[in-house]
Design a protein around this motif. Structure first.
Motif, PDB file in Angstrom:
ATOM      1  N   ASP A   1       0.823  -1.198   0.000  1.00 10.85           N
ATOM      2  CA  ASP A   1       0.000   0.000   0.000  1.00 10.85           C
ATOM      3  C   ASP A   1       0.866   1.261   0.000  1.00 10.85           C
ATOM      4  O   ASP A   1       2.088   1.201   0.094  1.00 10.85           O
ATOM      5  N   ALA A   2       0.188   2.419  -0.087  1.00 11.88           N
ATOM      6  CA  ALA A   2       0.906   3.681  -0.222  1.00 11.88           C
ATOM      7  C   ALA A   2       1.681   4.048   1.025  1.00 11.88           C
ATOM      8  O   ALA A   2       2.578   4.890   0.978  1.00 11.88           O
ATOM      9  N   CYS A   3       1.353   3.437   2.166  1.00 14.59           N
ATOM     10  CA  CYS A   3       2.038   3.772   3.414  1.00 14.59           C
ATOM     11  C   CYS A   3       3.300   2.959   3.628  1.00 14.59           C
ATOM     12  O   CYS A   3       4.058   3.200   4.552  1.00 14.59           O
ATOM     13  N   THR A   4       3.508   1.943   2.781  1.00 13.00           N
ATOM     14  CA  THR A   4       4.683   1.105   2.925  1.00 13.00           C
ATOM     15  C   THR A   4       5.900   1.822   2.369  1.00 13.00           C
ATOM     16  O   THR A   4       5.868   2.327   1.246  1.00 13.00           O
ATOM     17  N   PRO A   5       6.994   1.926   3.134  1.00 10.45           N
ATOM     18  CA  PRO A   5       8.192   2.609   2.633  1.00 10.45           C
ATOM     19  C   PRO A   5       8.686   1.967   1.350  1.00 10.45           C
ATOM     20  O   PRO A   5       8.743   0.731   1.230  1.00 10.45           O
ATOM     21  N   GLN A   6       9.013   2.781   0.390  1.00 13.15           N
ATOM     22  CA  GLN A   6       9.492   2.299  -0.895  1.00 13.15           C
ATOM     23  C   GLN A   6      11.027   2.350  -0.934  1.00 13.15           C
ATOM     24  O   GLN A   6      11.633   3.301  -0.445  1.00 13.15           O
ATOM     25  N   PRO A   7      11.653   1.334  -1.538  1.00 15.34           N
ATOM     26  CA  PRO A   7      13.105   1.396  -1.682  1.00 15.34           C
ATOM     27  C   PRO A   7      13.476   2.485  -2.668  1.00 15.34           C
ATOM     28  O   PRO A   7      12.685   2.837  -3.552  1.00 15.34           O
ATOM     29  N   PRO A   8      14.673   3.064  -2.534  1.00 11.72           N
ATOM     30  CA  PRO A   8      15.075   4.095  -3.478  1.00 11.72           C
ATOM     31  C   PRO A   8      15.196   3.540  -4.883  1.00 11.72           C
ATOM     32  O   PRO A   8      15.620   2.404  -5.086  1.00 11.72           O
ATOM     33  N   CYS A   9      14.781   4.347  -5.864  1.00 14.52           N
ATOM     34  CA  CYS A   9      14.889   3.966  -7.258  1.00 14.52           C
ATOM     35  C   CYS A   9      16.244   4.429  -7.765  1.00 14.52           C
ATOM     36  O   CYS A   9      16.536   5.624  -7.742  1.00 14.52           O
ATOM     37  N   HIS A  10      17.081   3.504  -8.224  1.00 14.85           N
ATOM     38  CA  HIS A  10      18.414   3.857  -8.695  1.00 14.85           C
ATOM     39  C   HIS A  10      18.343   4.189 -10.174  1.00 14.85           C
ATOM     40  O   HIS A  10      17.841   3.409 -10.969  1.00 14.85           O
ATOM     41  N   ARG A  11      18.851   5.337 -10.523  1.00 17.30           N
ATOM     42  CA  ARG A  11      18.781   5.782 -11.903  1.00 17.30           C
ATOM     43  C   ARG A  11      20.160   5.784 -12.522  1.00 17.30           C
ATOM     44  O   ARG A  11      21.115   6.269 -11.934  1.00 17.30           O
ATOM     45  N   SER A  12      20.268   5.256 -13.715  1.00 14.26           N
ATOM     46  CA  SER A  12      21.522   5.277 -14.447  1.00 14.26           C
ATOM     47  C   SER A  12      21.363   6.187 -15.650  1.00 14.26           C
ATOM     48  O   SER A  12      20.422   6.043 -16.420  1.00 14.26           O
ATOM     49  N   GLY A  13      22.284   7.144 -15.817  1.00 13.86           N
ATOM     50  CA  GLY A  13      22.195   8.075 -16.929  1.00 13.86           C
ATOM     51  C   GLY A  13      23.467   8.052 -17.738  1.00 13.86           C
ATOM     52  O   GLY A  13      24.290   7.147 -17.645  1.00 13.86           O
TER      53      GLY A  13
ATOM     54  N   VAL B   1      23.608  14.379  -8.336  1.00 12.69           N
ATOM     55  CA  VAL B   1      23.332  13.222  -7.478  1.00 12.69           C
ATOM     56  C   VAL B   1      22.256  12.350  -8.104  1.00 12.69           C
ATOM     57  O   VAL B   1      22.371  11.122  -8.140  1.00 12.69           O
ATOM     58  N   GLN B   2      21.215  12.965  -8.619  1.00 18.98           N
ATOM     59  CA  GLN B   2      20.117  12.199  -9.219  1.00 18.98           C
ATOM     60  C   GLN B   2      20.562  11.454 -10.472  1.00 18.98           C
ATOM     61  O   GLN B   2      20.010  10.403 -10.794  1.00 18.98           O
ATOM     62  N   ALA B   3      21.545  11.990 -11.177  1.00 22.46           N
ATOM     63  CA  ALA B   3      21.998  11.360 -12.418  1.00 22.46           C
ATOM     64  C   ALA B   3      22.984  10.225 -12.183  1.00 22.46           C
ATOM     65  O   ALA B   3      23.281   9.456 -13.097  1.00 22.46           O
ATOM     66  N   ALA B   4      23.518  10.127 -10.976  1.00 21.25           N
ATOM     67  CA  ALA B   4      24.602   9.181 -10.706  1.00 21.25           C
ATOM     68  C   ALA B   4      24.087   7.797 -10.361  1.00 21.25           C
ATOM     69  O   ALA B   4      23.180   7.640  -9.546  1.00 21.25           O
ATOM     70  N   GLU B   5      24.686   6.816 -10.964  1.00 21.02           N
ATOM     71  CA  GLU B   5      24.529   5.435 -10.529  1.00 21.02           C
ATOM     72  C   GLU B   5      25.485   5.160  -9.368  1.00 21.02           C
ATOM     73  O   GLU B   5      25.148   4.500  -8.413  1.00 21.02           O
ATOM     74  N   ARG B   6      26.682   5.722  -9.507  1.00 16.43           N
ATOM     75  CA  ARG B   6      27.700   5.599  -8.461  1.00 16.43           C
ATOM     76  C   ARG B   6      28.335   6.973  -8.265  1.00 16.43           C
ATOM     77  O   ARG B   6      28.709   7.631  -9.238  1.00 16.43           O
ATOM     78  N   LEU B   7      28.447   7.389  -7.002  1.00 17.53           N
ATOM     79  CA  LEU B   7      28.882   8.749  -6.685  1.00 17.53           C
ATOM     80  C   LEU B   7      30.069   8.697  -5.727  1.00 17.53           C
ATOM     81  O   LEU B   7      29.987   8.118  -4.643  1.00 17.53           O
ATOM     82  N   LEU B   8      31.176   9.316  -6.134  1.00 13.10           N
ATOM     83  CA  LEU B   8      32.367   9.435  -5.295  1.00 13.10           C
ATOM     84  C   LEU B   8      32.514  10.895  -4.901  1.00 13.10           C
ATOM     85  O   LEU B   8      32.540  11.786  -5.763  1.00 13.10           O
ATOM     86  N   ILE B   9      32.617  11.155  -3.600  1.00  9.63           N
ATOM     87  CA  ILE B   9      32.692  12.515  -3.072  1.00  9.63           C
ATOM     88  C   ILE B   9      34.029  12.712  -2.362  1.00  9.63           C
ATOM     89  O   ILE B   9      34.456  11.864  -1.569  1.00  9.63           O
TER      90      ILE B   9
END
Length: 217
Positions: free
Chosen positions: A2-14, A66-74
Motif C-alpha cells: 500500500d501507499a504507506c509502505t516505505p518504498q526502496p530508493p529507485c536507482h537511476r543510471s544516466g 546526485v540524481q543522475a549518478a549510478e555511483r557517486l564518489l565525493i
C-alpha cells in the motif's frame, strides 16, 4: 504493497552514471581539499565515462548530479575529530551522517540535504563513497591547503582511483595535456596559479573582509 509502505530508493543510471564530486570552498584554506582532489584526478588521469564536477558550495544546485549518478564518489574536508591530514572513508548510508554531524561550513549541511532530497525523489545513487580529510585550517581567506592536507592529496586520489576501478572505470594515465577549457576549475583558480598570484597576508586580510570588522576602542 500500500501507499504507506516505505518504498526502496529507485536507482537511476544516466549518461554520466559515475560521477566524482569535489565539494568545498577553494578560498578558505583546507576547505578546498575536495575540489583539489578532483582537479588532480583530471590533471593526471583519463577516466572514460566519468563526470568530474567542481561542486564548490553550490548546495541544492548539485541535486541534478546526485540524481543522475549510478555511483557517486565525493571528496570533501570533514571534521572527524582526528589529526589534521587524516583520511577517512565512509560509504552509503553513513555518508549523510558525516557530512551533517559536525558542520564546518554551510556547504556541508547543504549537501546532506541534497542527498536527503535525492533519496526522497527516488533518484539516489546505487553506491556513494565519501573520502574525507581532516582539515588543519579553515579560517584563512585566500589561503591554500596546509602542508598536512596537501601531503595526502596523492593518497586520496589513489584511493579514489581504486574505488573507480572497482566500479569498472578503465582509468589510465593522461597522455595528452589537459585543455584549460576542459578543466573543472577555472584557470586562475588552478592550485599552482592560485598560490603564485594570491596576495600575501600582509597585503590582504585573511580572516574575512576588514571593512566589516567592528571597531575596537
Amino acid at each position: 504493497m500500500d501507499a504507506c509502505t516505505p518504498q526502496p530508493p529507485c536507482h537511476r543510471s544516466g549518461d554520466n552514471a559515475v560521477i566524482v564530486l569535489g565539494i568545498g570552498n577553494l578560498l578558505w584554506a583546507d576547505e578546498g581539499f575536495g575540489v583539489r582532489c578532483v582537479e588532480r584526478l583530471q590533471r593526471d588521469w583519463e577516466l572514460p565515462g566519468v563526470a568530474l564536477v567542481d561542486g564548490g558550495t553550490q548546495g541544492l544546485y548539485l541535486i541534478q548530479h546526485v540524481q543522475a549518478a549510478e555511483r557517486l564518489l565525493i571528496f570533501d574536508a570533514v571534521d572527524y575529530g582526528l589529526a589534521p591530514g587524516t583520511l577517512h572513508e565512509v560509504r552509503d548510508d553513513e555518508v549523510p551522517q558525516y557530512l551533517g554531524a559536525k558542520k564546518m561550513s554551510l556547504h556541508q549541511t547543504g549537501f546532506a540535504d541534497v542527498l536527503a532530497l535525492a533519496r526522497l525523489t527516488g533518484r539516489y545513487p546505487r553506491s556513494v563513497v565519501l573520502i574525507g580529510c581532516q582539515p588543519e585550517e579553515l579560517e584563512d581567506y585566500g589561503g591554500s591547503l596546509r602542508a598536512s592536507v596537501r601531503a595526502v592529496l596523492p593518497q586520496a586520489v589513489a584511493r579514489g582511483l581504486d574505488i573507480l576501478r572497482g566500479w569498472g572505470v578503465a582509468a589510465a594515465p593522461r597522455t595528452r595535456a589537459l585543455d584549460s577549457a576542459e578543466a573543472v576549475t577555472l584557470p586562475h583558480l588552478a592550485i599552482e596559479r592560485y598560490e603564485a598570484e594570491r596576495p600575501s597576508a600582509d597585503d590582504a586580510c585573511r580572516v574575512g573582509d576588514a571593512r566589516f570588522f567592528p571597531e575596537r576602542s
